[in-house]
Motif scaffolding. Sequence first.
Motif, PDB file in Angstrom:
ATOM      1  N   ILE A 275       0.839  -1.198   0.000  1.00 26.21           N
ATOM      2  CA  ILE A 275       0.000   0.000   0.000  1.00 26.21           C
ATOM      3  C   ILE A 275       0.874   1.248   0.000  1.00 26.21           C
ATOM      4  O   ILE A 275       0.662   2.180  -0.797  1.00 26.21           O
ATOM      5  CB  ILE A 275      -0.946   0.001   1.215  1.00 26.21           C
ATOM      6  CG1 ILE A 275      -1.942  -1.157   1.102  1.00 26.21           C
ATOM      7  CG2 ILE A 275      -1.688   1.331   1.297  1.00 26.21           C
ATOM      8  CD1 ILE A 275      -2.850  -1.303   2.311  1.00 26.21           C
ATOM      9  N   GLU A 276       1.879   1.266   0.879  1.00 24.65           N
ATOM     10  CA  GLU A 276       2.789   2.411   0.927  1.00 24.65           C
ATOM     11  C   GLU A 276       3.588   2.519  -0.368  1.00 24.65           C
ATOM     12  O   GLU A 276       3.815   3.621  -0.883  1.00 24.65           O
ATOM     13  CB  GLU A 276       3.740   2.285   2.114  1.00 24.65           C
ATOM     14  CG  GLU A 276       3.049   2.284   3.471  1.00 24.65           C
ATOM     15  CD  GLU A 276       2.758   0.871   3.967  1.00 24.65           C
ATOM     16  OE1 GLU A 276       2.492  -0.006   3.124  1.00 24.65           O
ATOM     17  OE2 GLU A 276       2.792   0.674   5.198  1.00 24.65           O
ATOM     18  N   ALA A 277       4.022   1.369  -0.903  1.00 23.18           N
ATOM     19  CA  ALA A 277       4.810   1.374  -2.136  1.00 23.18           C
ATOM     20  C   ALA A 277       3.999   1.938  -3.301  1.00 23.18           C
ATOM     21  O   ALA A 277       4.500   2.767  -4.070  1.00 23.18           O
ATOM     22  CB  ALA A 277       5.278  -0.042  -2.464  1.00 23.18           C
ATOM     23  N   LYS A 278       2.749   1.493  -3.420  1.00 24.51           N
ATOM     24  CA  LYS A 278       1.911   2.000  -4.513  1.00 24.51           C
ATOM     25  C   LYS A 278       1.702   3.498  -4.404  1.00 24.51           C
ATOM     26  O   LYS A 278       1.709   4.220  -5.409  1.00 24.51           O
ATOM     27  CB  LYS A 278       0.558   1.270  -4.530  1.00 24.51           C
ATOM     28  CG  LYS A 278       0.622  -0.101  -5.157  1.00 24.51           C
ATOM     29  CD  LYS A 278      -0.754  -0.690  -5.385  1.00 24.51           C
ATOM     30  CE  LYS A 278      -1.393  -1.151  -4.104  1.00 24.51           C
ATOM     31  NZ  LYS A 278      -2.666  -1.859  -4.351  1.00 24.51           N
ATOM     32  N   SER A 279       1.524   3.974  -3.206  1.00 29.30           N
ATOM     33  CA  SER A 279       1.316   5.411  -3.003  1.00 29.30           C
ATOM     34  C   SER A 279       2.528   6.217  -3.464  1.00 29.30           C
ATOM     35  O   SER A 279       2.392   7.210  -4.190  1.00 29.30           O
ATOM     36  CB  SER A 279       1.037   5.678  -1.523  1.00 29.30           C
ATOM     37  OG  SER A 279       0.903   7.062  -1.287  1.00 29.30           O
ATOM     38  N   CYS A 280       3.722   5.779  -3.063  1.00 32.52           N
ATOM     39  CA  CYS A 280       4.946   6.480  -3.452  1.00 32.52           C
ATOM     40  C   CYS A 280       5.177   6.413  -4.957  1.00 32.52           C
ATOM     41  O   CYS A 280       5.495   7.428  -5.600  1.00 32.52           O
ATOM     42  CB  CYS A 280       6.148   5.880  -2.725  1.00 32.52           C
ATOM     43  SG  CYS A 280       6.175   6.179  -0.955  1.00 32.52           S
ATOM     44  N   LEU A 281       5.014   5.216  -5.527  1.00 31.02           N
ATOM     45  CA  LEU A 281       5.275   5.040  -6.951  1.00 31.02           C
ATOM     46  C   LEU A 281       4.249   5.773  -7.810  1.00 31.02           C
ATOM     47  O   LEU A 281       4.584   6.309  -8.873  1.00 31.02           O
ATOM     48  CB  LEU A 281       5.287   3.549  -7.300  1.00 31.02           C
ATOM     49  CG  LEU A 281       6.480   2.767  -6.737  1.00 31.02           C
ATOM     50  CD1 LEU A 281       6.269   1.269  -6.901  1.00 31.02           C
ATOM     51  CD2 LEU A 281       7.774   3.189  -7.424  1.00 31.02           C
ATOM     52  N   LYS A 282       2.992   5.793  -7.345  1.00 32.95           N
ATOM     53  CA  LYS A 282       1.953   6.510  -8.096  1.00 32.95           C
ATOM     54  C   LYS A 282       2.230   8.014  -8.079  1.00 32.95           C
ATOM     55  O   LYS A 282       2.067   8.698  -9.105  1.00 32.95           O
ATOM     56  CB  LYS A 282       0.584   6.231  -7.466  1.00 32.95           C
ATOM     57  CG  LYS A 282      -0.597   6.840  -8.232  1.00 32.95           C
ATOM     58  CD  LYS A 282      -0.757   6.183  -9.591  1.00 32.95           C
ATOM     59  CE  LYS A 282      -2.066   6.564 -10.263  1.00 32.95           C
ATOM     60  NZ  LYS A 282      -2.180   7.997 -10.555  1.00 32.95           N
ATOM     61  N   GLU A 283       2.672   8.540  -6.954  1.00 38.35           N
ATOM     62  CA  GLU A 283       2.998   9.969  -6.884  1.00 38.35           C
ATOM     63  C   GLU A 283       4.164  10.292  -7.811  1.00 38.35           C
ATOM     64  O   GLU A 283       4.143  11.302  -8.535  1.00 38.35           O
ATOM     65  CB  GLU A 283       3.339  10.360  -5.448  1.00 38.35           C
ATOM     66  CG  GLU A 283       3.588  11.853  -5.281  1.00 38.35           C
ATOM     67  CD  GLU A 283       3.840  12.246  -3.831  1.00 38.35           C
ATOM     68  OE1 GLU A 283       4.038  13.452  -3.585  1.00 38.35           O
ATOM     69  OE2 GLU A 283       3.847  11.358  -2.961  1.00 38.35           O
ATOM     70  N   SER A 284       5.184   9.439  -7.802  1.00 36.09           N
ATOM     71  CA  SER A 284       6.321   9.631  -8.698  1.00 36.09           C
ATOM     72  C   SER A 284       5.891   9.575 -10.164  1.00 36.09           C
ATOM     73  O   SER A 284       6.319  10.397 -10.986  1.00 36.09           O
ATOM     74  CB  SER A 284       7.376   8.552  -8.428  1.00 36.09           C
ATOM     75  OG  SER A 284       8.415   8.608  -9.367  1.00 36.09           O
ATOM     76  N   PHE A 285       5.030   8.625 -10.483  1.00 35.65           N
ATOM     77  CA  PHE A 285       4.517   8.474 -11.847  1.00 35.65           C
ATOM     78  C   PHE A 285       3.763   9.732 -12.286  1.00 35.65           C
ATOM     79  O   PHE A 285       3.975  10.250 -13.385  1.00 35.65           O
ATOM     80  CB  PHE A 285       3.611   7.242 -11.894  1.00 35.65           C
ATOM     81  CG  PHE A 285       2.893   7.048 -13.197  1.00 35.65           C
ATOM     82  CD1 PHE A 285       3.562   6.546 -14.300  1.00 35.65           C
ATOM     83  CD2 PHE A 285       1.546   7.357 -13.312  1.00 35.65           C
ATOM     84  CE1 PHE A 285       2.895   6.362 -15.507  1.00 35.65           C
ATOM     85  CE2 PHE A 285       0.874   7.178 -14.500  1.00 35.65           C
ATOM     86  CZ  PHE A 285       1.547   6.674 -15.609  1.00 35.65           C
ATOM     87  N   ASP A 286       2.883  10.227 -11.434  1.00 33.24           N
ATOM     88  CA  ASP A 286       2.095  11.421 -11.767  1.00 33.24           C
ATOM     89  C   ASP A 286       2.983  12.641 -11.971  1.00 33.24           C
ATOM     90  O   ASP A 286       2.769  13.446 -12.895  1.00 33.24           O
ATOM     91  CB  ASP A 286       1.067  11.697 -10.675  1.00 33.24           C
ATOM     92  CG  ASP A 286      -0.040  10.657 -10.631  1.00 33.24           C
ATOM     93  OD1 ASP A 286      -0.231   9.970 -11.645  1.00 33.24           O
ATOM     94  OD2 ASP A 286      -0.689  10.521  -9.569  1.00 33.24           O
TER      95      ASP A 286
END
Length: 322
Positions: free
Chosen positions: A9-20
């Motif tokens: 959950i934490e990983a997806k949040s960080c990676l999604k923010e980086s992606f955006d």
Amino acid sequence: LLVSRHKYIEAKSCLKESFDLRRQLVGRERDAYLNELALACASLAKCYYSCGEFDKVAELRNEELGLRRELVEKKRLVGLPGLASVLTALGSLQNYIWADFRVARGFYDEALILRRELFKSDSKAFKSSLAALLNNIGDLNKFTGNVDAASCAYDESLRMRQELVLESRDVYLSSLADVLRDYGELKRMMGDRRTCEDFLVEALGYGRELVTKERTPNLWGLAETLRRLGDLWCEEGDLKGAERYCRESVELMRELACDSPSRYESYLARALLSLGCVLRVTGAAYVGVLSEARSLAVKYSNQRVGGEVLLGLKRIEDEDCC
């Protein structure tokens, strides 16, 4: 780092923010940030894959594919490794998850052309990635019954990985265990049980060694090797050995499924099927084991492994009726 610790959950949040953020940068200065966006697609896709969210994986990988093709048009040699990687990832999604082997072959064929081109340019730098792709192609041909083509692909992959292990054992031992496990299963299909057992026993030794050094990343490979040895020994009549290995496989798959159910429950179902088959031969209680296998497999009937488990259960039902 968070993915390696199973904090998805934490990983997806960080990676999604980086992606955006990288997508915004590409909107402002496309050429400067195109490769960074492609890398962000790949990282987020790997996280979703670990979580078993395969539709999102496909969406991201297809976006990455478009970006990689654009990069290759601008700087071919610089962009080729990334393009080969995303083609391989898309092929593997079709090959291992959705069992669309025709589509998988198209991705793999294009990737193989690129991987061989890269290997010719720098054999040391690109040997490992070519060997991995050849292993996947061996699996594809094994799944579709093309035994000769599978054997050729595994032979080449095995030879390369044996060379790589001599260069750096710690880095490449897991990949050698992978090809031994997969090639061993093909040998079993070909009726060469002695070579099958030799390959699987060697892979088992490597698997146990790897798990003692780094448990979680190597657990699935060890569990699969145990299951396949259990299947082989059940056929050979060594029922005690088969049951012991199948039970250990189930135990390890449960551990993985607890951390990531949608990623590993179908494999747990397959391990349970193997255990149930052994218990059925020994005359022990097996109905509950197969019932659990079915309840899990039904959830993943649209995926390759879930479908295989249901077919195996159907064969058992047909035999019991007879």
